[in-house]
Design a protein around this motif. Structure first.
Motif, PDB file in Angstrom:
ATOM      1  N   ARG A  95      22.013  50.495  19.598  1.00 20.67           N
ATOM      2  CA  ARG A  95      23.281  50.039  19.008  1.00 20.67           C
ATOM      3  C   ARG A  95      24.043  51.194  18.369  1.00 20.67           C
ATOM      4  NH1 ARG A  95      20.258  45.585  16.916  1.00 20.67           N
ATOM      5  NH2 ARG A  95      20.484  46.450  14.815  1.00 20.67           N
ATOM      6  N   GLN A  96      23.327  52.108  17.742  1.00 20.11           N
ATOM      7  CA  GLN A  96      23.988  53.259  17.122  1.00 20.11           C
ATOM      8  C   GLN A  96      24.622  54.153  18.186  1.00 20.11           C
ATOM      9  OE1 GLN A  96      21.145  55.226  14.579  1.00 20.11           O
ATOM     10  NE2 GLN A  96      21.241  53.641  13.002  1.00 20.11           N
ATOM     11  N   ILE A  97      23.929  54.359  19.287  1.00 20.22           N
ATOM     12  CA  ILE A  97      24.482  55.165  20.379  1.00 20.22           C
ATOM     13  C   ILE A  97      25.720  54.492  20.954  1.00 20.22           C
ATOM     14  CG2 ILE A  97      24.056  55.998  22.727  1.00 20.22           C
ATOM     15  CD1 ILE A  97      21.121  56.385  21.929  1.00 20.22           C
ATOM     16  N   ALA A  98      25.628  53.182  21.204  1.00 21.49           N
ATOM     17  CA  ALA A  98      26.740  52.444  21.800  1.00 21.49           C
ATOM     18  C   ALA A  98      27.971  52.478  20.905  1.00 21.49           C
ATOM     19  CB  ALA A  98      26.319  51.002  22.076  1.00 21.49           C
ATOM     20  N   ALA A  99      27.761  52.446  19.592  1.00 16.68           N
ATOM     21  CA  ALA A  99      28.889  52.451  18.657  1.00 16.68           C
ATOM     22  C   ALA A  99      29.684  53.749  18.728  1.00 16.68           C
ATOM     23  CB  ALA A  99      28.380  52.227  17.230  1.00 16.68           C
ATOM     24  N   GLY A 100      29.047  54.822  19.174  1.00 15.23           N
ATOM     25  CA  GLY A 100      29.731  56.115  19.254  1.00 15.23           C
ATOM     26  C   GLY A 100      30.386  56.400  20.586  1.00 15.23           C
ATOM     27  N   LEU A 101      30.276  55.478  21.533  1.00 13.15           N
ATOM     28  CA  LEU A 101      30.856  55.695  22.860  1.00 13.15           C
ATOM     29  C   LEU A 101      32.315  55.250  22.911  1.00 13.15           C
ATOM     30  CD1 LEU A 101      27.945  54.339  25.099  1.00 13.15           C
ATOM     31  CD2 LEU A 101      28.579  56.727  24.762  1.00 13.15           C
ATOM     32  N   PRO A 102      33.154  55.932  23.694  1.00  8.13           N
ATOM     33  CA  PRO A 102      34.536  55.478  23.878  1.00  8.13           C
ATOM     34  C   PRO A 102      34.549  54.088  24.509  1.00  8.13           C
ATOM     35  CG  PRO A 102      34.240  57.720  24.700  1.00  8.13           C
ATOM     36  CD  PRO A 102      32.874  57.182  24.414  1.00  8.13           C
ATOM     37  N   LYS A 103      35.471  53.245  24.077  1.00  9.39           N
ATOM     38  CA  LYS A 103      35.515  51.868  24.564  1.00  9.39           C
ATOM     39  C   LYS A 103      35.863  51.776  26.041  1.00  9.39           C
ATOM     40  CE  LYS A 103      36.598  49.769  20.087  1.00  9.39           C
ATOM     41  NZ  LYS A 103      37.549  48.923  19.318  1.00  9.39           N
ATOM     42  N   ASN A 104      36.535  52.800  26.576  1.00 10.69           N
ATOM     43  CA  ASN A 104      36.978  52.732  27.974  1.00 10.69           C
ATOM     44  C   ASN A 104      36.090  53.526  28.922  1.00 10.69           C
ATOM     45  OD1 ASN A 104      37.641  55.217  26.979  1.00 10.69           O
ATOM     46  ND2 ASN A 104      39.733  55.250  27.763  1.00 10.69           N
ATOM     47  N   ILE A 105      34.904  53.903  28.483  1.00 16.65           N
ATOM     48  CA  ILE A 105      34.092  54.782  29.321  1.00 16.65           C
ATOM     49  C   ILE A 105      33.603  54.065  30.585  1.00 16.65           C
ATOM     50  CG2 ILE A 105      31.905  54.256  28.152  1.00 16.65           C
ATOM     51  CD1 ILE A 105      31.237  57.277  28.493  1.00 16.65           C
ATOM     52  N   GLY A 106      33.345  52.774  30.510  1.00 19.13           N
ATOM     53  CA  GLY A 106      32.915  52.042  31.696  1.00 19.13           C
ATOM     54  C   GLY A 106      33.978  52.045  32.782  1.00 19.13           C
ATOM     55  N   ALA A 107      35.234  51.806  32.385  1.00 17.51           N
ATOM     56  CA  ALA A 107      36.335  51.802  33.346  1.00 17.51           C
ATOM     57  C   ALA A 107      36.535  53.188  33.947  1.00 17.51           C
ATOM     58  CB  ALA A 107      37.623  51.327  32.664  1.00 17.51           C
ATOM     59  N   VAL A 127      35.831  57.076  38.664  1.00 14.75           N
ATOM     60  CA  VAL A 127      35.151  58.255  39.201  1.00 14.75           C
ATOM     61  C   VAL A 127      34.329  57.876  40.432  1.00 14.75           C
ATOM     62  CG1 VAL A 127      33.329  59.956  38.747  1.00 14.75           C
ATOM     63  CG2 VAL A 127      35.093  59.541  37.033  1.00 14.75           C
ATOM     64  N   GLY A 128      33.695  56.717  40.379  1.00 16.42           N
ATOM     65  CA  GLY A 128      32.921  56.252  41.531  1.00 16.42           C
ATOM     66  C   GLY A 128      33.803  56.020  42.752  1.00 16.42           C
ATOM     67  N   GLN A 129      34.986  55.456  42.556  1.00 10.67           N
ATOM     68  CA  GLN A 129      35.933  55.257  43.661  1.00 10.67           C
ATOM     69  C   GLN A 129      36.343  56.598  44.267  1.00 10.67           C
ATOM     70  OE1 GLN A 129      39.279  52.728  42.576  1.00 10.67           O
ATOM     71  NE2 GLN A 129      37.961  51.490  41.265  1.00 10.67           N
ATOM     72  N   LEU A 130      36.641  57.553  43.379  1.00 10.22           N
ATOM     73  CA  LEU A 130      37.054  58.873  43.861  1.00 10.22           C
ATOM     74  C   LEU A 130      35.933  59.544  44.645  1.00 10.22           C
ATOM     75  CD1 LEU A 130      39.241  61.084  43.871  1.00 10.22           C
ATOM     76  CD2 LEU A 130      38.236  61.954  41.743  1.00 10.22           C
ATOM     77  N   ARG A 131      34.705  59.424  44.180  1.00 13.79           N
ATOM     78  CA  ARG A 131      33.560  60.023  44.886  1.00 13.79           C
ATOM     79  C   ARG A 131      33.393  59.440  46.283  1.00 13.79           C
ATOM     80  NH1 ARG A 131      27.979  60.025  42.120  1.00 13.79           N
ATOM     81  NH2 ARG A 131      27.547  61.306  43.955  1.00 13.79           N
ATOM     82  N   ARG A 132      33.552  58.126  46.389  1.00 18.91           N
ATOM     83  CA  ARG A 132      33.414  57.488  47.703  1.00 18.91           C
ATOM     84  C   ARG A 132      34.507  57.951  48.656  1.00 18.91           C
ATOM     85  NH1 ARG A 132      31.662  53.375  44.195  1.00 18.91           N
ATOM     86  NH2 ARG A 132      33.737  52.465  44.000  1.00 18.91           N
ATOM     87  N   LYS A 133      35.721  58.102  48.148  1.00 24.00           N
ATOM     88  CA  LYS A 133      36.815  58.606  48.973  1.00 24.00           C
ATOM     89  C   LYS A 133      36.546  60.048  49.398  1.00 24.00           C
ATOM     90  CE  LYS A 133      40.568  55.751  47.093  1.00 24.00           C
ATOM     91  NZ  LYS A 133      41.145  55.288  48.383  1.00 24.00           N
ATOM     92  N   LEU A 134      36.036  60.849  48.478  1.00 23.37           N
ATOM     93  CA  LEU A 134      35.756  62.247  48.780  1.00 23.37           C
ATOM     94  C   LEU A 134      34.676  62.361  49.850  1.00 23.37           C
ATOM     95  CD1 LEU A 134      36.022  65.275  48.248  1.00 23.37           C
ATOM     96  CD2 LEU A 134      34.439  65.006  46.320  1.00 23.37           C
ATOM     97  N   ARG A 135      33.676  61.503  49.792  1.00 21.28           N
ATOM     98  CA  ARG A 135      32.601  61.552  50.793  1.00 21.28           C
ATOM     99  C   ARG A 135      33.143  61.233  52.183  1.00 21.28           C
ATOM    100  NH1 ARG A 135      27.185  61.909  50.542  1.00 21.28           N
ATOM    101  NH2 ARG A 135      27.221  61.809  48.268  1.00 21.28           N
ATOM    102  N   ARG A 136      34.176  60.388  52.276  1.00 23.94           N
ATOM    103  CA  ARG A 136      34.787  60.108  53.577  1.00 23.94           C
ATOM    104  C   ARG A 136      35.627  61.290  54.045  1.00 23.94           C
ATOM    105  NH1 ARG A 136      35.564  54.880  51.198  1.00 23.94           N
ATOM    106  NH2 ARG A 136      37.761  55.327  50.776  1.00 23.94           N
TER     107      ARG A 136
END
Length: 250
Positions: free
Chosen positions: A153-165, A170-179
């Motif tokens: 919980r302490q670690i999660a509290a220090g993370l940016p709220k938008n990091i998941g998005a 980044v995952g979308q960009l990686r998949r495009k780059l691999r193509r």
């Protein structure tokens, strides 16, 4: 020379992201601990078989059964339940029965976790923070699950709220780059270039990045450069480059 290398610290466990998608996971027991185990493996897209008498089922476990999220067998464990299982999780208040299940799993070489009995666990469950594709696990190697929860919980509290998005983009960009650059020889360059993107752009930039930005950004892969998002949108660098689904640019 030895001082330039990390010191070995024994006594730990190898923390891995175990892919169990589509695998058969057997859960023995239907209490509160079983409920948490079931949710963990369902979140990992596993196929769950639950063995437990209906009497005393946890409300959440009963809900999973009602919604047919698990295959349910209304009785106590039998050795034949291990047939076809890729993983076994036990959560029953019967140490002797748990030990017997663990021994059977060892004979069949099925990885098992016996709740609250660290010596009879091939792996441990940690306290996990989840934000979309981001998962962070804190493990105490079976010493203090509650403390792991507090640290998580302490670690999660220090993370940016938008990091998941941001990670999703980044995952979308990686998949495009691999193509765009599919060859295995491109692997090191792809990794290096994606690292530059993550270091150059802020989390807010990554969240804001859309399909058009991605296509334009991919035009900088070959020259191995990364413009800022504002520069990219102002057109100060290369134009949008399309990819026709085969090798090369057009």
């Amino acid at each position: 020379m030895s001082e330039t290398y990390p010191e070995v610290q024994g006594g730990g466990s190898l923390i891995l992201a175990w892919q169990v998608r589509g695998r058969r996971v057997l859960v023995v027991g239907g209490g509160e601990v079983a409920a948490g185990r079931i949710l963990n493996v369902l979140n990992a897209d596993a196929k769950v078989t639950l063995v437990s008498p209906r009497d005393g089922l946890n409300d959440e476990v009963a809900y999973r059964i009602e919604k047919k999220q698990v295959d349910y067998i209304d009785r106590k464990f039998e050795p034949s339940d291990l047939d076809g299982a890729d993983m076994v999780l036990t959560a029953v208040d019967d140490p002797e029965a748990s030990t017997q299940i663990y021994k059977l799993c060892k004979e069949k070489r099925i990885p098992a976790n016996i709740a609250d009995v660290p010596p009879e666990c091939d792996f441990y469950f940690g306290s996990v923070h989840r934000d979309g594709p981001l998962q962070i696990m804190v493990s105490t190697n079976g010493n203090g699950p509650k403390l792991a929860n507090i640290v998580r919980r302490q670690i999660a509290a220090g993370l940016p709220k938008n990091i998941g998005a941001a990670i999703q983009k980044v995952g979308q960009l990686r998949r495009k780059l691999r193509r765009v650059a599919p060859g295995p020889e491109e692997g090191p360059k792809r990794m290096q270039w994606m690292s530059k993107v993550c270091e150059t752009w802020t989390l807010e930039d990554l969240c804001e990045m859309d399909e058009k930005d991605m296509e334009r950004l991919l035009g900088f892969y070959k020259p191995n450069s990364v413009p800022l998002l504002t520069q990219l949108r102002l057109g100060e660098h290369a134009p949008i480059v399309g990819f026709g689904g085969a090798f090369g640019w057009w």
